[in-house]
Every structure is written in C-alpha cells, then in structure tokens.
Design a protein around this motif. Sequence first.
Motif, short mmCIF file in Angstrom:
data_model
loop_
_atom_site.label_atom_id
_atom_site.label_comp_id
_atom_site.label_asym_id
_atom_site.label_seq_id
_atom_site.Cartn_x
_atom_site.Cartn_y
_atom_site.Cartn_z
N GLY A 1 61.77 50.85 52.80
CA GLY A 1 62.74 49.99 51.68
C GLY A 1 62.71 48.17 52.89
O GLY A 1 61.86 48.36 53.90
N PHE A 2 62.95 47.63 51.04
CA PHE A 2 62.84 46.32 52.19
C PHE A 2 63.86 45.83 53.22
O PHE A 2 64.87 46.00 53.12
CB PHE A 2 61.61 45.61 51.21
N ARG A 3 62.85 44.11 53.96
CA ARG A 3 64.64 44.11 54.62
C ARG A 3 64.57 42.27 54.64
O ARG A 3 65.29 41.62 54.33
CB ARG A 3 64.09 44.10 56.17
N ASP A 4 63.58 41.47 54.46
CA ASP A 4 63.96 40.59 54.29
C ASP A 4 63.43 39.67 53.19
O ASP A 4 62.49 39.97 53.16
CB ASP A 4 63.30 39.43 55.72
N PRO A 5 64.47 39.35 52.52
CA PRO A 5 64.02 38.21 51.40
C PRO A 5 62.88 37.42 51.21
O PRO A 5 61.78 38.08 50.59
CB PRO A 5 64.92 37.62 50.91
N GLU A 6 62.22 36.54 52.35
CA GLU A 6 61.13 35.99 52.76
C GLU A 6 59.67 36.61 52.56
O GLU A 6 59.07 36.71 51.53
CB GLU A 6 61.86 34.88 53.45
N ARG A 7 59.96 38.04 53.36
CA ARG A 7 58.91 38.54 53.68
C ARG A 7 57.99 39.86 52.77
O ARG A 7 57.14 39.57 52.01
CB ARG A 7 58.86 39.28 54.97
N THR A 8 59.65 39.87 51.92
CA THR A 8 59.60 40.88 50.85
C THR A 8 58.73 40.21 49.22
O THR A 8 57.87 40.96 48.35
CB THR A 8 60.78 41.84 50.03
N GLN A 9 58.93 38.89 49.20
CA GLN A 9 58.16 37.99 48.42
C GLN A 9 57.08 37.70 48.81
O GLN A 9 56.24 38.20 48.09
CB GLN A 9 58.91 36.77 48.48
N VAL A 10 56.51 37.28 50.20
CA VAL A 10 55.44 37.32 50.61
C VAL A 10 54.79 38.77 50.66
O VAL A 10 53.26 38.33 49.85
CB VAL A 10 55.37 36.24 51.79
N PHE A 11 54.79 39.63 50.43
CA PHE A 11 54.36 41.08 50.73
C PHE A 11 54.00 41.35 49.59
O PHE A 11 53.16 41.44 48.95
CB PHE A 11 54.90 41.94 51.60
N LEU A 12 55.36 41.00 48.10
CA LEU A 12 54.51 42.57 47.45
C LEU A 12 53.26 40.79 46.75
O LEU A 12 53.40 41.02 45.55
CB LEU A 12 56.08 41.85 47.03
N SER A 13 53.74 39.96 46.57
CA SER A 13 53.23 38.51 45.80
C SER A 13 51.75 38.80 45.98
O SER A 13 50.56 38.84 45.19
CB SER A 13 53.28 37.18 46.08
N SER A 14 51.09 39.57 47.24
CA SER A 14 49.92 39.84 47.63
C SER A 14 49.18 41.74 46.97
O SER A 14 48.41 41.42 46.43
CB SER A 14 49.75 39.84 49.06
N PHE A 15 50.40 41.80 47.70
CA PHE A 15 50.48 43.38 46.97
C PHE A 15 49.69 43.66 45.70
O PHE A 15 48.79 44.80 45.74
CB PHE A 15 51.47 44.34 47.59
N GLY A 16 50.38 43.07 44.48
CA GLY A 16 50.35 43.38 43.13
C GLY A 16 48.75 43.24 42.93
O GLY A 16 48.14 44.20 42.34
N PRO A 17 48.89 42.07 43.25
CA PRO A 17 46.75 41.69 42.81
C PRO A 17 45.93 41.65 43.53
O PRO A 17 44.53 42.53 43.08
CB PRO A 17 47.10 40.31 43.44
N ILE A 18 46.01 42.62 44.79
CA ILE A 18 44.92 43.40 45.58
C ILE A 18 44.51 44.47 45.29
O ILE A 18 44.05 45.39 45.40
CB ILE A 18 45.43 42.91 47.31
N ARG A 19 46.10 45.44 45.26
CA ARG A 19 46.07 46.76 44.34
C ARG A 19 45.42 46.92 43.33
O ARG A 19 44.82 47.87 42.65
CB ARG A 19 47.25 46.92 44.28
N GLN A 20 45.41 46.44 42.27
CA GLN A 20 45.62 46.35 40.83
C GLN A 20 43.99 45.69 41.24
O GLN A 20 42.71 46.05 39.96
CB GLN A 20 46.27 45.07 39.88
N HIS A 21 43.05 44.86 41.93
CA HIS A 21 41.49 44.76 41.96
C HIS A 21 40.79 46.26 41.34
O HIS A 21 39.75 46.22 41.27
CB HIS A 21 41.65 43.44 42.81
N PHE A 22 41.17 47.23 42.80
CA PHE A 22 40.73 48.29 43.05
C PHE A 22 41.15 49.33 42.36
O PHE A 22 40.41 50.54 41.90
CB PHE A 22 40.63 48.80 44.29
N ALA A 23 42.50 49.01 41.62
CA ALA A 23 43.24 49.91 40.42
C ALA A 23 42.19 50.09 39.29
O ALA A 23 43.09 49.83 38.15
CB ALA A 23 44.97 49.81 40.33
N LEU A 24 41.45 50.55 39.04
CA LEU A 24 40.41 50.98 37.96
C LEU A 24 41.31 52.49 37.37
O LEU A 24 42.22 52.88 38.46
CB LEU A 24 39.23 51.66 38.03
#
Length: 244
Positions: free
Chosen positions: A187-210
């Motif tokens: 589970g996620f916890r802090d709203p601000e940290r969750t926003q920061v993490f997911l904002s980076s998670f999507g583009p980096i994951r998709q960069h390699f997810a062919l």
Amino acid sequence: MKNAKSLYRGHRFPAAVISCAVRWHFRFQLSLRGIEELLFERAVIVSYETIRRWCDKFGACFAHRAKAARRKPGTTWHLDEVFVTLRGEPYLLWRAVDQHGVELDILLQKRRDKAAAKRFLMRVLASCAETPRKIVTDQLRSYPAAKAGIPELEHVKHVFVRASARLNNRAENSHQPTRERERRMSGFRDPERTQVFLSSFGPIRQHFALKRHLLRASLYRKQLGERFAAWHRFTELTQGPSAL
C-alpha cells in the motif's frame, strides 16, 4: 567554455551504480532492501536509505527525460480514475493514456468533482504539445462539466463508455502496473510521496516495457538495446554499467 556540472556531482558512488539502482527501483517490483542486497552481491555496499534518496533525487529527472524523448502522443486520450487508499483515507488516482497505452500524466486528488477533473485536464494539456482529437471517458459527470470550462477542449470530440461493461479497456488496463506495485509495497502511504513516485514510475517503466509478444526475438533485443542506449544518455553515462 566551462564544462557543465555533472548530474552526480557530490556523490561518492559512480554514476553507473546510481543509475542502475534507480532503474531497478522503478522498472522492477524490487524493494529498496532488495536493491541493497543486489548491489552488495556486486561488491557495492550502500544502505537502502541512500538508495531511497537517489530515487527521490534522480527519479523525476530521468522520467522527464524519458517522456521528452518518446514519440509524439496519440490524438486520442483515454481518461480514467481509480480509488487508492493511503493510511485508511480514500484518494482518486486520475490517469490519462493515449490510444497506444502510453501514459500521458497522472494526478492524485482527494475529490472527484468538476474542480478536480478540470485540474487534471489542465495538467494533461500542459504536459502535451497538442490538443487531442478525441477524449474517451467513463460516464462521470465531472468530465463534461470540466471540459466545457476549458477553451482548448471546447471542440474536441468526447466519447463516453460504460465502465461496467469494461469497454474502456485502454484506460482500465493502464492501472494494472500501479496496482501490482501497490500490493508489492503493501500500500501507498503519504499522498505527496505517492504522487512523486508514480509520476516517475510510469515513464521509466514504460521506457523499457516493450510489447515483446508482438516482436521477433532479434527485433526485441535490437529495440531493447536502443532503449538502454537512450537510458545511458538520460542518465549521462559515458558507457554501460558493465561492472553491474
């Protein structure tokens, strides 16, 4: 002419180690302690708290560069929102993807009203160079109300789908990696940290997810090699992290 300052200035660990740790964190379902163990196996002794600070500092930068280098977004936007629970409090995670499944932007908000929808639409518009040809959403009334108040979207076609019929598969499927990571992190916890993490998670994951199931093995390896070469440019590596 003065040389530009290194992105890693002030860090005692080499760029290859930092870049690799950040990539592992956002690309795979690895905990910070798991990455610490993988680095220890490779004779790199670093604490998981240091890895956390690396991800906080470099994740957003690398994600921004990955987004800037990818192809132009499609002309159809699929918008959807999903409930996430942070320390017992319900939040809405708004997400926009194009017709190819590429994540355009995400926004974590408390409400689901017109103001929240408008805030999200304005954010997606700011992150994309062009307005869409068509917007696809579920039947949430906040979307048309918010769209009517945005001049750039006034003449954009708006298509509604029934969420219960699972017709908006492009948007709903885009939530799956986030759900998987949410379970892995208990589970996620802090709203601000969750926003920061997911904002980076999507583009980096998709960069390699062919889409490996659509590619021949030789073509897959070629495209993956190109993605790694681009990653080395994003992270300012002069050569691949062969030691890792």
